[in-house]
Design a protein around this motif. Structure first.
Motif, mmCIF file in Angstrom:
data_model
loop_
_atom_site.group_PDB
_atom_site.id
_atom_site.type_symbol
_atom_site.label_atom_id
_atom_site.label_comp_id
_atom_site.label_asym_id
_atom_site.label_seq_id
_atom_site.Cartn_x
_atom_site.Cartn_y
_atom_site.Cartn_z
ATOM 1 N N ASN A 179 0.711 -1.284 -0.038
ATOM 2 C CA ASN A 179 -0.282 0.132 -0.044
ATOM 3 C C ASN A 179 0.791 1.215 0.060
ATOM 4 O O ASN A 179 0.334 2.367 0.209
ATOM 5 N N LEU A 180 2.022 1.116 -0.178
ATOM 6 C CA LEU A 180 3.184 2.116 -0.145
ATOM 7 C C LEU A 180 3.753 2.515 -1.586
ATOM 8 O O LEU A 180 4.261 1.853 -2.226
ATOM 9 N N ALA A 181 3.818 3.920 -1.516
ATOM 10 C CA ALA A 181 4.473 4.608 -2.510
ATOM 11 C C ALA A 181 5.597 5.264 -2.173
ATOM 12 O O ALA A 181 5.511 6.448 -1.084
ATOM 13 N N TYR A 182 6.909 5.104 -2.239
ATOM 14 C CA TYR A 182 8.105 5.813 -1.491
ATOM 15 C C TYR A 182 9.122 6.412 -2.371
ATOM 16 O O TYR A 182 9.315 5.584 -3.431
ATOM 17 N N LEU A 183 9.487 7.552 -2.084
ATOM 18 C CA LEU A 183 10.547 8.360 -2.925
ATOM 19 C C LEU A 183 11.621 8.397 -2.047
ATOM 20 O O LEU A 183 11.419 9.365 -0.719
ATOM 21 N N GLY A 184 12.830 8.060 -2.210
ATOM 22 C CA GLY A 184 13.909 8.108 -1.221
ATOM 23 C C GLY A 184 14.679 9.228 -1.525
ATOM 24 O O GLY A 184 14.220 9.976 -2.454
ATOM 25 N N HIS A 185 15.665 9.530 -0.755
ATOM 26 C CA HIS A 185 16.432 10.809 -1.215
ATOM 27 C C HIS A 185 17.295 10.767 -2.451
ATOM 28 O O HIS A 185 17.256 11.844 -3.043
ATOM 29 N N ALA A 186 17.523 9.538 -2.935
ATOM 30 C CA ALA A 186 17.999 9.220 -4.113
ATOM 31 C C ALA A 186 16.935 9.204 -5.240
ATOM 32 O O ALA A 186 15.659 8.652 -4.844
ATOM 33 N N ASP A 187 16.827 9.732 -6.349
ATOM 34 C CA ASP A 187 15.569 9.815 -7.304
ATOM 35 C C ASP A 187 15.211 8.271 -7.985
ATOM 36 O O ASP A 187 14.304 8.091 -8.440
ATOM 37 N N ALA A 188 16.228 7.409 -8.063
ATOM 38 C CA ALA A 188 16.078 6.084 -8.519
ATOM 39 C C ALA A 188 15.846 6.113 -9.955
ATOM 40 O O ALA A 188 15.387 5.207 -10.421
ATOM 41 N N THR A 189 16.196 7.033 -10.662
ATOM 42 C CA THR A 189 15.921 7.007 -12.168
ATOM 43 C C THR A 189 17.305 6.573 -12.865
ATOM 44 O O THR A 189 18.423 6.447 -12.012
ATOM 45 N N SER A 190 16.878 6.050 -14.024
ATOM 46 C CA SER A 190 18.064 5.392 -14.807
ATOM 47 C C SER A 190 18.671 6.514 -15.731
ATOM 48 O O SER A 190 17.651 7.105 -16.495
ATOM 49 N N ARG A 217 14.492 14.362 -10.654
ATOM 50 C CA ARG A 217 13.720 14.548 -9.669
ATOM 51 C C ARG A 217 12.400 14.707 -10.068
ATOM 52 O O ARG A 217 11.410 13.973 -9.346
ATOM 53 N N ARG A 218 11.967 15.526 -10.855
ATOM 54 C CA ARG A 218 10.495 15.505 -11.365
ATOM 55 C C ARG A 218 10.020 14.093 -11.956
ATOM 56 O O ARG A 218 8.926 13.531 -11.900
ATOM 57 N N ALA A 219 10.975 13.438 -12.631
ATOM 58 C CA ALA A 219 10.494 12.234 -13.265
ATOM 59 C C ALA A 219 10.273 11.098 -12.377
ATOM 60 O O ALA A 219 9.190 10.323 -12.450
ATOM 61 N N ALA A 220 10.893 11.235 -11.273
ATOM 62 C CA ALA A 220 10.626 10.581 -9.922
ATOM 63 C C ALA A 220 9.292 10.762 -9.387
ATOM 64 O O ALA A 220 8.580 9.869 -8.881
ATOM 65 N N LEU A 221 9.057 12.024 -9.276
ATOM 66 C CA LEU A 221 7.923 12.434 -8.424
ATOM 67 C C LEU A 221 6.587 12.088 -9.435
ATOM 68 O O LEU A 221 5.519 12.065 -8.914
ATOM 69 N N ALA A 222 7.079 12.094 -10.755
ATOM 70 C CA ALA A 222 5.623 11.739 -11.765
ATOM 71 C C ALA A 222 4.691 10.642 -11.308
ATOM 72 O O ALA A 222 3.600 10.662 -11.771
ATOM 73 N N ARG A 223 5.514 9.566 -10.590
ATOM 74 C CA ARG A 223 4.725 8.438 -10.432
ATOM 75 C C ARG A 223 3.627 8.730 -9.422
ATOM 76 O O ARG A 223 2.695 8.039 -9.308
ATOM 77 N N PHE A 224 3.717 9.891 -8.569
ATOM 78 C CA PHE A 224 2.844 10.241 -7.558
ATOM 79 C C PHE A 224 1.576 10.937 -8.132
ATOM 80 O O PHE A 224 0.372 11.073 -7.363
ATOM 81 N N TRP A 225 1.664 11.140 -9.437
ATOM 82 C CA TRP A 225 0.227 11.507 -10.101
ATOM 83 C C TRP A 225 -0.546 10.641 -10.548
ATOM 84 O O TRP A 225 -1.571 10.542 -11.230
ATOM 85 N N ILE A 226 0.135 9.399 -10.375
ATOM 86 C CA ILE A 226 -0.506 7.918 -11.161
ATOM 87 C C ILE A 226 -0.784 6.988 -9.899
ATOM 88 O O ILE A 226 -1.939 6.454 -10.155
ATOM 89 N N THR A 227 0.057 6.695 -9.118
ATOM 90 C CA THR A 227 0.054 5.619 -8.397
ATOM 91 C C THR A 227 -1.451 5.759 -7.628
ATOM 92 O O THR A 227 -2.065 6.733 -7.240
ATOM 93 N N ARG A 228 -2.069 4.537 -7.229
ATOM 94 C CA ARG A 228 -3.469 4.639 -6.608
ATOM 95 C C ARG A 228 -3.041 4.080 -4.915
ATOM 96 O O ARG A 228 -3.943 3.861 -4.291
ATOM 97 N N ARG A 229 -1.752 3.919 -4.726
ATOM 98 C CA ARG A 229 -1.416 3.596 -3.015
ATOM 99 C C ARG A 229 -1.812 4.622 -2.355
ATOM 100 O O ARG A 229 -1.419 5.785 -2.331
ATOM 101 N N PRO A 230 -2.401 4.131 -0.896
ATOM 102 C CA PRO A 230 -2.898 5.189 -0.158
ATOM 103 C C PRO A 230 -1.798 5.656 0.829
ATOM 104 O O PRO A 230 -2.091 6.879 1.280
ATOM 105 N N LEU A 231 -0.581 5.190 1.020
ATOM 106 C CA LEU A 231 0.318 5.674 2.008
ATOM 107 C C LEU A 231 1.635 5.939 1.043
ATOM 108 O O LEU A 231 2.147 5.452 0.271
ATOM 109 N N TRP A 232 1.747 7.541 0.979
ATOM 110 C CA TRP A 232 2.820 7.998 0.545
ATOM 111 C C TRP A 232 3.969 8.377 1.361
ATOM 112 O O TRP A 232 3.980 8.909 2.426
ATOM 113 N N VAL A 233 5.173 8.133 1.148
ATOM 114 C CA VAL A 233 6.312 8.324 2.138
ATOM 115 C C VAL A 233 7.496 9.133 1.064
ATOM 116 O O VAL A 233 7.869 8.265 0.205
ATOM 117 N N LEU A 234 7.662 10.468 1.271
ATOM 118 C CA LEU A 234 8.551 11.099 0.535
ATOM 119 C C LEU A 234 9.739 12.052 0.998
ATOM 120 O O LEU A 234 9.402 12.695 2.081
#
Length: 206
Positions: free
Chosen positions: A76-87, A138-155
């Protein structure tokens, strides 16, 4: 759905970072974690995600204690860490799809277009990660949060490296998520979030 901590204590390198953390997040509320660099904000967020264990205390997800509830929590979690995790090898659009796929999620073309537009990424959608600035990644990593349906966000520091327009867009997106009954845990070393009038509980230490 709720996230609760009782008597939480965190340490690193043989020293305590923080002790006696207690809070409960119900649907529609958030937690703002503030403090200087190195004080343990990221450690706390990773602990709340079930990625490490606390030195003391209990974390509960919907009434069940971790680690027993960790699978349900992370589902139920969408997590964005300190690193953006993009490739570096994927373009902005591919990075968004990849981050969603890694979490077992997908999106329609319309959802992706809307997310890229909201973050000013439309002109950069086919630019590979290695050619994007830190802020655009960072914006690319954040874009997921415009789409995800998971109820708990940790950013973790979601506003770091963003311009004023993108900061406003992210704050509005979190506001919409809370209004829809979601929960959010945010870290920040500035007072930006405190000026938003969002329903945020606050933890602050140095």
């Amino acid at each position: 759905m709720s996230l609760q901590a009782q008597g939480l204590a965190l340490g690193r390198g043989g020293r305590w970072l923080v002790r006696d953390i207690a809070f409960e997040l119900a649907p529609g509320t958030g937690l703002l974690v503030q403090g200087g660099n190195g004080c343990g904000k990221s450690t706390l967020l990773r602990t709340l995600c079930g990625l490490r264990r606390p030195q003391a205390g209990t974390i509960r997800w919907s009434g069940r204690a971790l680690p027993d509830a960790v699978r349900d929590l992370q589902a139920n979690l969408a997590y964005l860490g300190h690193a953006d995790a993009t490739s570096a090898d994927l373009d902005a659009e591919e990075n968004v799809r990849s981050l969603l796929a890694l979490a077992g999620e997908s999106c329609t073309g319309g959802e992706l277009d809307a997310a890229l537009h909201a973050l000013g990424l439309s002109p950069h959608r086919h630019v590979r990660g290695r050619a994007l600035s830190h802020g655009l990644r960072r914006r690319a990593a954040l874009a997921r949060f415009w789409i995800t349906r998971r109820p708990l966000w940790v950013l973790d520091e979601p506003l770091a490296g963003l311009d004023a327009a993108t900061t406003h867009a992210v704050v509005d997106r979190v506001r919409a998520h809370l209004r829809s009954g979601g929960c959010a845990v945010l870290s920040c070393h500035t007072d930006t979030w405190t000026r938003t009038e969002l329903p945020l509980h606050r933890l602050h230490w140095s």
